[in-house]
Design a protein around this motif. Sequence first.
Motif, PDB file in Angstrom:
ATOM      1  N   ALA A 155       0.761  -1.121   0.051  1.00 52.80           N
ATOM      2  CA  ALA A 155       0.026  -0.009  -0.069  1.00 52.80           C
ATOM      3  C   ALA A 155       0.803   1.314  -0.021  1.00 52.80           C
ATOM      4  O   ALA A 155       0.897   1.869  -0.800  1.00 52.80           O
ATOM      5  CB  ALA A 155      -1.072  -0.013   1.167  1.00 52.80           C
ATOM      6  N   CYS A 156       1.725   1.479   1.193  1.00 51.18           N
ATOM      7  CA  CYS A 156       2.413   2.814   1.124  1.00 51.18           C
ATOM      8  C   CYS A 156       3.925   2.300   0.261  1.00 51.18           C
ATOM      9  O   CYS A 156       4.366   3.535  -0.246  1.00 51.18           O
ATOM     10  CB  CYS A 156       2.754   3.186   2.427  1.00 51.18           C
ATOM     11  SG  CYS A 156       3.690   2.091   3.610  1.00 51.18           S
ATOM     12  N   GLY A 157       4.370   1.535   0.560  1.00 57.44           N
ATOM     13  CA  GLY A 157       5.715   1.110  -0.196  1.00 57.44           C
ATOM     14  C   GLY A 157       7.164   1.487   0.543  1.00 57.44           C
ATOM     15  O   GLY A 157       8.074   1.316   0.291  1.00 57.44           O
TER      16      GLY A 157
ATOM     17  N   ALA B 268       5.203   2.029   6.228  1.00 52.92           N
ATOM     18  CA  ALA B 268       4.352   2.618   7.181  1.00 52.92           C
ATOM     19  C   ALA B 268       3.040   2.073   7.453  1.00 52.92           C
ATOM     20  O   ALA B 268       2.431   2.405   8.443  1.00 52.92           O
ATOM     21  CB  ALA B 268       4.048   4.269   6.578  1.00 52.92           C
ATOM     22  N   CYS B 269       2.652   1.122   6.717  1.00 56.50           N
ATOM     23  CA  CYS B 269       1.524   0.653   6.794  1.00 56.50           C
ATOM     24  C   CYS B 269       1.230  -0.728   7.370  1.00 56.50           C
ATOM     25  O   CYS B 269      -0.062  -1.332   7.691  1.00 56.50           O
ATOM     26  CB  CYS B 269       0.527   1.060   5.427  1.00 56.50           C
ATOM     27  SG  CYS B 269       1.030  -0.405   4.385  1.00 56.50           S
ATOM     28  N   LEU B 270       2.104  -1.716   7.145  1.00 54.93           N
ATOM     29  CA  LEU B 270       2.389  -2.889   7.544  1.00 54.93           C
ATOM     30  C   LEU B 270       1.406  -3.934   6.441  1.00 54.93           C
ATOM     31  O   LEU B 270       1.310  -5.269   6.966  1.00 54.93           O
ATOM     32  CB  LEU B 270       1.698  -3.329   8.882  1.00 54.93           C
ATOM     33  CG  LEU B 270       2.241  -2.619  10.115  1.00 54.93           C
ATOM     34  CD1 LEU B 270       1.780  -2.990  11.535  1.00 54.93           C
ATOM     35  CD2 LEU B 270       3.815  -2.929  10.093  1.00 54.93           C
ATOM     36  N   VAL B 271       0.858  -3.450   5.253  1.00 48.00           N
ATOM     37  CA  VAL B 271       0.036  -4.528   4.475  1.00 48.00           C
ATOM     38  C   VAL B 271       0.996  -5.324   4.016  1.00 48.00           C
ATOM     39  O   VAL B 271       0.428  -6.390   3.852  1.00 48.00           O
ATOM     40  CB  VAL B 271      -0.414  -3.499   3.356  1.00 48.00           C
ATOM     41  CG1 VAL B 271      -0.827  -4.214   2.164  1.00 48.00           C
ATOM     42  CG2 VAL B 271      -1.755  -2.615   3.853  1.00 48.00           C
ATOM     43  N   CYS B 272       2.151  -5.049   3.751  1.00 44.47           N
ATOM     44  CA  CYS B 272       3.237  -6.039   3.192  1.00 44.47           C
ATOM     45  C   CYS B 272       3.911  -6.856   3.959  1.00 44.47           C
ATOM     46  O   CYS B 272       4.777  -7.669   3.698  1.00 44.47           O
ATOM     47  CB  CYS B 272       4.293  -5.416   2.124  1.00 44.47           C
ATOM     48  SG  CYS B 272       5.329  -4.246   3.312  1.00 44.47           S
ATOM     49  N   SER B 273       3.331  -7.183   5.290  1.00 45.36           N
ATOM     50  CA  SER B 273       3.969  -8.000   6.337  1.00 45.36           C
ATOM     51  C   SER B 273       4.224  -9.346   6.019  1.00 45.36           C
ATOM     52  O   SER B 273       3.434  -9.895   5.310  1.00 45.36           O
ATOM     53  CB  SER B 273       3.055  -8.067   7.468  1.00 45.36           C
ATOM     54  OG  SER B 273       3.772  -8.829   8.484  1.00 45.36           O
TER      55      SER B 273
END
Length: 233
Positions: free
Chosen positions: A198-200, A203-208
């Motif tokens: 999401a942020c790349g 900062a957002c943890l989407v790619c955990s």
Amino acid sequence: MAVVMVNVEVAPNIFRLKAAGSYTGRMGQFYMVRAWDKYPLLSRPLSIFNRDGGGIEFLYQLAGEGTKLLSALRPGDELQLEGPFGNGFPEVPAEEKVALVGGGIGAAPLFYALGEYSAADVYLGFSREAYLVQQFEAATTGNVIVDVGGIVLKQVDFNAYDTIIACGPEPMLQAVQRRKQESASAAKVYVSLENRMACGIGACLVCSVKCRDQRRKACADGPVFLAEEVVFE
Ligand SMILES: Cc1cc2nc3c(=O)[nH]c(=O)nc-3n(C[C@H](O)[C@H](O)[C@H](O)COP(=O)(O)OP(=O)(O)OC[C@H]3O[C@@H](n4cnc5c(N)ncnc54)[C@H](O)[C@@H]3O)c2cc1C
Ligand code: FES
């Protein structure tokens, strides 16, 4: 704002896009790309496929809404590029033997890596139709081994290399991890993950990503990880 120089379909649903300008970035790093305003909400991560004095190139596969919008871009159209992000591929001493293993569009970041791993052997696996094989052959003094419809990994001798780097669908990366264990290879084996982002920028943890010691972020700690570190779920 970047300006599109070229956006051509090089194989069914596979596009090569070049944007003019001066961009930085190491092999294995990526940019967050968008060519739209509000929808879809998020920019899309694309690996650096190539870069020269005139601009930066991406190789992308039509997957959904975002890449469909990218595929409609024409020379002169504008797009937003943020990056480069991620840690990229490792530096390897020139005398080391390197294998690059790409599954489908996972081949994209490997092409740029040949600027540094100029003698690497390249293994390319495609489900239906091979593409850009001649470009890979011209870019390496090593061998280019292509498999269409099978499992290219079967052709990789894990004990013949010092470093192996793989990028492709998750089942392939899992198989890379297994092969490293089963062959008891001493090679340093890396996988480049293509998690949703999401942020790349961490900062957002989407790619955990679940790793053996803790959770990490594919965008900031990766996308390149040692194969043995990753816990595939
Ligand atoms: C670090 C990184 C580098 C990447 N480099 C490239 C590249 O060089 N070329 C390229 O073609 N693609 C690359 N990808 C994948 C690319 O970002 C996705 O294909 C793209 O975001 C899909 O957007 P979309 O709007 O077209 O599809 P969406 O509408 O978002 O999704 C369409 C379909 O694709 C699946 N999908 C979406 N994003 C991903 C993803 N990140 N990984 C796996 N499946 C996904 C969705 O689950 C869905 O089934 C990369 C991804 C990462 C994380
Ligand atoms: S995409 Fe936001 S933390 Fe990685």
